[in-house]
Design a protein around this motif. Structure first.
Motif, mmCIF file in Angstrom:
data_model
loop_
_atom_site.group_PDB
_atom_site.id
_atom_site.type_symbol
_atom_site.label_atom_id
_atom_site.label_comp_id
_atom_site.label_asym_id
_atom_site.label_seq_id
_atom_site.Cartn_x
_atom_site.Cartn_y
_atom_site.Cartn_z
ATOM 1 N N GLN A 103 -24.570 -13.724 -59.824
ATOM 2 C CA GLN A 103 -23.592 -12.820 -59.225
ATOM 3 C C GLN A 103 -24.223 -11.523 -58.744
ATOM 4 O OE1 GLN A 103 -20.556 -12.330 -62.214
ATOM 5 N NE2 GLN A 103 -19.625 -14.318 -61.810
ATOM 6 N N GLY A 104 -25.563 -11.463 -58.718
ATOM 7 C CA GLY A 104 -26.234 -10.296 -58.173
ATOM 8 C C GLY A 104 -26.713 -9.297 -59.199
ATOM 9 N N HIS A 105 -26.756 -9.657 -60.485
ATOM 10 C CA HIS A 105 -27.280 -8.766 -61.518
ATOM 11 C C HIS A 105 -28.788 -8.985 -61.678
ATOM 12 C CE1 HIS A 105 -23.071 -8.283 -62.328
ATOM 13 N NE2 HIS A 105 -23.284 -7.482 -63.356
ATOM 14 N N ALA A 106 -29.455 -7.963 -62.195
ATOM 15 C CA ALA A 106 -30.873 -8.056 -62.534
ATOM 16 C C ALA A 106 -31.006 -8.141 -64.045
ATOM 17 C CB ALA A 106 -31.641 -6.854 -62.001
ATOM 18 N N ILE A 107 -31.906 -8.999 -64.501
ATOM 19 C CA ILE A 107 -32.175 -9.160 -65.937
ATOM 20 C C ILE A 107 -33.430 -8.366 -66.278
ATOM 21 C CG2 ILE A 107 -32.702 -10.784 -67.776
ATOM 22 C CD1 ILE A 107 -31.228 -12.924 -66.257
ATOM 23 N N LEU A 108 -33.277 -7.418 -67.201
ATOM 24 C CA LEU A 108 -34.405 -6.578 -67.615
ATOM 25 C C LEU A 108 -34.760 -6.925 -69.057
ATOM 26 C CD1 LEU A 108 -34.985 -2.877 -66.782
ATOM 27 C CD2 LEU A 108 -35.296 -3.637 -69.139
ATOM 28 N N GLN A 109 -36.038 -7.236 -69.291
ATOM 29 C CA GLN A 109 -36.530 -7.619 -70.616
ATOM 30 C C GLN A 109 -37.632 -6.675 -71.070
ATOM 31 O OE1 GLN A 109 -37.244 -11.784 -68.914
ATOM 32 N NE2 GLN A 109 -36.922 -12.229 -71.103
ATOM 33 N N LEU A 110 -37.602 -6.368 -72.346
ATOM 34 C CA LEU A 110 -38.704 -5.631 -72.976
ATOM 35 C C LEU A 110 -39.608 -6.614 -73.698
ATOM 36 C CD1 LEU A 110 -37.079 -2.403 -74.468
ATOM 37 C CD2 LEU A 110 -38.592 -2.583 -72.500
ATOM 38 N N LYS A 111 -40.893 -6.398 -73.629
ATOM 39 C CA LYS A 111 -41.854 -7.319 -74.239
ATOM 40 C C LYS A 111 -41.652 -7.378 -75.755
ATOM 41 C CE LYS A 111 -46.779 -8.418 -74.223
ATOM 42 N NZ LYS A 111 -48.123 -7.977 -73.777
ATOM 43 N N GLY A 112 -41.499 -8.608 -76.253
ATOM 44 C CA GLY A 112 -41.327 -8.800 -77.681
ATOM 45 C C GLY A 112 -39.912 -8.616 -78.176
ATOM 46 N N GLY A 113 -38.957 -8.340 -77.286
ATOM 47 C CA GLY A 113 -37.573 -8.137 -77.707
ATOM 48 C C GLY A 113 -36.739 -9.378 -77.507
ATOM 49 N N GLY A 114 -35.751 -9.563 -78.381
ATOM 50 C CA GLY A 114 -34.870 -10.726 -78.272
ATOM 51 C C GLY A 114 -33.710 -10.481 -77.332
ATOM 52 N N LYS A 115 -33.239 -9.235 -77.249
ATOM 53 C CA LYS A 115 -32.144 -8.904 -76.364
ATOM 54 C C LYS A 115 -32.662 -8.597 -74.963
ATOM 55 C CE LYS A 115 -28.979 -7.085 -79.869
ATOM 56 N NZ LYS A 115 -28.120 -5.937 -80.267
ATOM 57 N N PHE A 116 -31.760 -8.527 -74.020
ATOM 58 C CA PHE A 116 -32.095 -8.199 -72.636
ATOM 59 C C PHE A 116 -30.919 -7.465 -72.023
ATOM 60 C CE2 PHE A 116 -30.873 -12.612 -73.194
ATOM 61 C CZ PHE A 116 -29.714 -12.699 -72.447
ATOM 62 N N ALA A 117 -31.184 -6.788 -70.926
ATOM 63 C CA ALA A 117 -30.168 -5.976 -70.246
ATOM 64 C C ALA A 117 -29.787 -6.627 -68.928
ATOM 65 C CB ALA A 117 -30.686 -4.562 -70.008
ATOM 66 N N LEU A 118 -28.475 -6.601 -68.641
ATOM 67 C CA LEU A 118 -27.938 -7.087 -67.366
ATOM 68 C C LEU A 118 -27.488 -5.878 -66.563
ATOM 69 C CD1 LEU A 118 -25.801 -10.064 -68.737
ATOM 70 C CD2 LEU A 118 -28.134 -10.122 -67.864
ATOM 71 N N ILE A 119 -28.149 -5.643 -65.435
ATOM 72 C CA ILE A 119 -27.896 -4.451 -64.617
ATOM 73 C C ILE A 119 -27.277 -4.888 -63.294
ATOM 74 C CG2 ILE A 119 -28.935 -2.405 -63.580
ATOM 75 C CD1 ILE A 119 -31.244 -2.716 -65.560
ATOM 76 N N ASN A 120 -26.153 -4.309 -62.978
ATOM 77 C CA ASN A 120 -25.418 -4.686 -61.770
ATOM 78 C C ASN A 120 -25.984 -3.934 -60.564
ATOM 79 O OD1 ASN A 120 -23.608 -5.555 -59.893
ATOM 80 N ND2 ASN A 120 -21.837 -4.518 -60.749
ATOM 81 N N ILE A 121 -26.749 -4.638 -59.751
ATOM 82 C CA ILE A 121 -27.237 -4.074 -58.475
ATOM 83 C C ILE A 121 -26.801 -4.993 -57.331
ATOM 84 C CG2 ILE A 121 -29.168 -2.757 -59.403
ATOM 85 C CD1 ILE A 121 -30.990 -5.095 -58.779
ATOM 86 N N ASP A 122 -25.631 -5.556 -57.473
ATOM 87 C CA ASP A 122 -25.086 -6.474 -56.473
ATOM 88 C C ASP A 122 -24.693 -5.703 -55.218
ATOM 89 O OD1 ASP A 122 -23.922 -8.650 -55.184
ATOM 90 O OD2 ASP A 122 -21.982 -8.302 -56.149
ATOM 91 N N ASN A 123 -24.774 -6.375 -54.098
ATOM 92 C CA ASN A 123 -24.307 -5.821 -52.825
ATOM 93 C C ASN A 123 -23.138 -6.667 -52.345
ATOM 94 O OD1 ASN A 123 -23.937 -4.562 -50.401
ATOM 95 N ND2 ASN A 123 -25.888 -5.189 -49.500
ATOM 96 N N PRO A 124 -21.893 -6.355 -52.768
ATOM 97 C CA PRO A 124 -20.749 -7.218 -52.448
ATOM 98 C C PRO A 124 -20.390 -7.243 -50.970
ATOM 99 C CG PRO A 124 -20.007 -5.187 -53.484
ATOM 100 C CD PRO A 124 -21.504 -5.184 -53.560
ATOM 101 N N MET A 125 -20.811 -6.235 -50.210
ATOM 102 C CA MET A 125 -20.461 -6.181 -48.795
ATOM 103 C C MET A 125 -21.516 -6.822 -47.902
ATOM 104 S SD MET A 125 -17.578 -4.848 -49.047
ATOM 105 C CE MET A 125 -17.235 -4.747 -47.303
ATOM 106 N N LYS A 126 -22.567 -7.362 -48.504
ATOM 107 C CA LYS A 126 -23.620 -7.993 -47.724
ATOM 108 C C LYS A 126 -23.111 -9.285 -47.105
ATOM 109 C CE LYS A 126 -28.519 -9.242 -48.073
ATOM 110 N NZ LYS A 126 -29.680 -9.333 -48.987
ATOM 111 N N GLY A 127 -23.156 -9.403 -45.806
ATOM 112 C CA GLY A 127 -22.698 -10.600 -45.114
ATOM 113 C C GLY A 127 -21.200 -10.672 -44.916
#
Length: 503
Positions: A103-127
């Motif tokens: 859906q246009g999110h970026a997954i950010l991971q830290l080395k050695g970590g079990g959790k991760f971050a979902l960052i919304n950088i979607d462009n809904p008006m693209k196209g």
């Protein structure tokens, strides 16, 4: 031996336990997927689809914030203080990560970590198109604002029309693959809660892979799919959807669709144009009655021609009998084949004109109609009188404001032609009875399709075949069973005793 079978809950658990590395490995098979580190030490990894994200937001907001504050980034929870973006979610749910990645999110991971971050950088008006004119429901008078293929923009347009906190929006995800956002919109305190609950349950129970358009949702939640009549009213006009909400109806919007669905509806509403309410009630009522006459003429004109010339010559006036005999003197076909040939020709021209580019389609419709009509008459394949009747019937079908109902009118003509060719006037009577019986059985979100005609509601006839003045239509339709009956008080709003006396 007993064979162990996984239950549905265990299958869901297996799906949720899918590793993030497997998801990213599967996504890496696509050329538009990227996974990179914004820092030299590779402590942070960002993964996303480049075709879904807003690249300006990635390079101007996300990456500079991470590179500038990399030393203070010790935990994923620090991202909410470092990155100036909303919608940052810290999670371990890999199924949520897979959905958000598509859906246009970026997954950010830290080395050695079990959790991760979902960052919304979607462009809904693209196209997505920016032009939101009502090309298919055009009116000379009134606003020209229409919906587009972006759900947030469509909700914005509705809220601009109805500036009240009673406007409630419920969002649901429909489509096992597409995860399409579908919104149910209604006015709290006005709309019947039973309608809202019924629509909510039907939308939740939709089992489909990809929702390409709102019309798919319309078919999947309809009361009866074995009917040529549209179960709900589709509109691309913002003012029409807002008017439906005010009356107490529900509006359903979907991501990627420029049409809104209003429910429940009656068959009368398909012949009402928004322009009726922008003209005086005299003019609006006149044009509305013209539409009802046009629909009746479009359905029954050619079947009556077949019935009369095949079985009922005696009802033809003497003055008209001569021209009919003269026009059909050299036609070798019976009236049934003659009508069928012309009707199919008209439908072919209409379909060809609709599928071609607009300029070529208009030229084909005009030139093709003139050339084919003149050629068929000169070749004695049809008569002049029938050519005029078929042309008028085709024009009459275009008076219907809603395109789907116009298609239904075109379709109904052919069964009546066959019945008229078999039994004449009796066949037409049988067809009318069958049609009425079918309509009486139809429902729209649990409401009879023929209301206010059946069950008869005298209060609802004020905005049916004619449009009464506004001060006489201050009540909402009784069949909607709204929580508030009155829309406004005409005695207070139209009190002319307070006018200044200039005499």
């Amino acid at each position: 031996m007993f064979k162990w079978k996984r239950t549905s809950s265990q299958k869901k658990q297996d799906k949720s336990e899918k590793k993030l590395a497997d998801i990213l490995e599967a996504a890496n098979r696509s050329a538009d997927f990227t996974s990179f580190s914004p820092l030299d030490n590779s402590r942070i990894t960002i993964s996303c689809y480049t075709t879904l994200i807003d690249e300006k937001m990635l390079h101007r907001v996300l990456l500079p914030a991470i590179q500038k504050n990399s030393d203070s980034l010790s935990d994923l929870t620090d991202l909410k203080n470092i990155i100036p973006l909303e919608g940052i979610e810290i999670t371990e749910d890999t199924s949520e990560a897979e959905k958000k990645l598509n859906q246009g999110h970026a997954i950010l991971q830290l080395k050695g970590g079990g959790k991760f971050a979902l960052i919304n950088i979607d462009n809904p008006m693209k196209g997505v198109r920016q032009n939101n004119k009502t090309d298919n429901e055009f009116s000379v008078i009134g606003p020209k604002l229409g919906f587009i293929e972006n759900l947030d923009t469509n909700l914005h347009l509705l809220r601009r029309q109805l500036g009240t906190t009673d406007l409630v929006v419920e969002e649901h995800e429909v489509g096992s693959m597409s995860k399409t956002r579908v919104a149910i919109v209604y006015l709290n305190g006005i709309t019947n809660p039973e309608f809202v609950q019924t629509a909510r349950e039907r939308v939740k129970n939709v089992d489909f892979e990809v929702i390409h358009d709102n019309t798919i949702v319309e078919q999947l939640i309809s009361d009866n799919t074995s009917t040529p009549f549209p179960p709900f009213l589709s509109t691309e006009r913002v003012d029409k959807a807002a008017h439906s909400l005010i009356l107490g109806q529900i509006v359903i919007l979907a991501e990627g669709s420029c049409y809104a669905i209003t429910a429940p509806v009656s068959i009368i509403e398909f012949f009402n144009s928004p322009e009726d309410y922008y003209l005086s009630w005299f003019q609006g009522s006149f044009f509305r009655m013209i539409r009802f006459f046009g629909v009746s003429f479009s359905v029954f004109a050619t079947p009556i021609y077949v019935a009369v010339l095949t079985f009922h010559y005696e009802i033809i006036p003497e003055d008209l009998l001569g021209p009919i005999i003269f026009s059909r003197a050299n036609v070798p076909f019976p009236p049934f084949l003659e009508v069928l040939f012309l009707e199919i020709t008209i439908e072919l021209l209409r379909e060809a004109g609709a599928r071609l580019p607009s300029k070529i389609g208009q030229t084909l419709g005009i030139v093709g109609g003139i050339v084919i009509g003149q050629a068929t008459v000169e070749a004695a394949l049809t008569s002049n009188i029938l050519l005029i009747i078929v042309a008028l019937a085709a024009l009459s079908s275009f008076t219907t404001p809603i395109y789907k109902m116009s298609n239904t009118i075109r379709l109904l003509r052919f069964p009546f032609i066959f019945l008229a060719a078999i039994w004449g006037g009796y066949g037409l009577a049988v067809g009318v009875v069958l049609l009425l019986g079918h309509l009486l059985r139809l429902k729209s979100l649990g409401i009879p399709y023929m209301v206010p005609l059946f069950p008869f509601r005298a209060a609802g006839m004020g905005d049916a075949f004619i449009r009464l003045p506004y001060y006489k239509t201050n009540k909402r339709p009784s069949y909607l069973r709204t929580q508030k009956d009155k829309r406004f008080s005409p005695s207070e709003n139209n009190n002319r005793e307070k006018d200044i006396n200039t005499e």
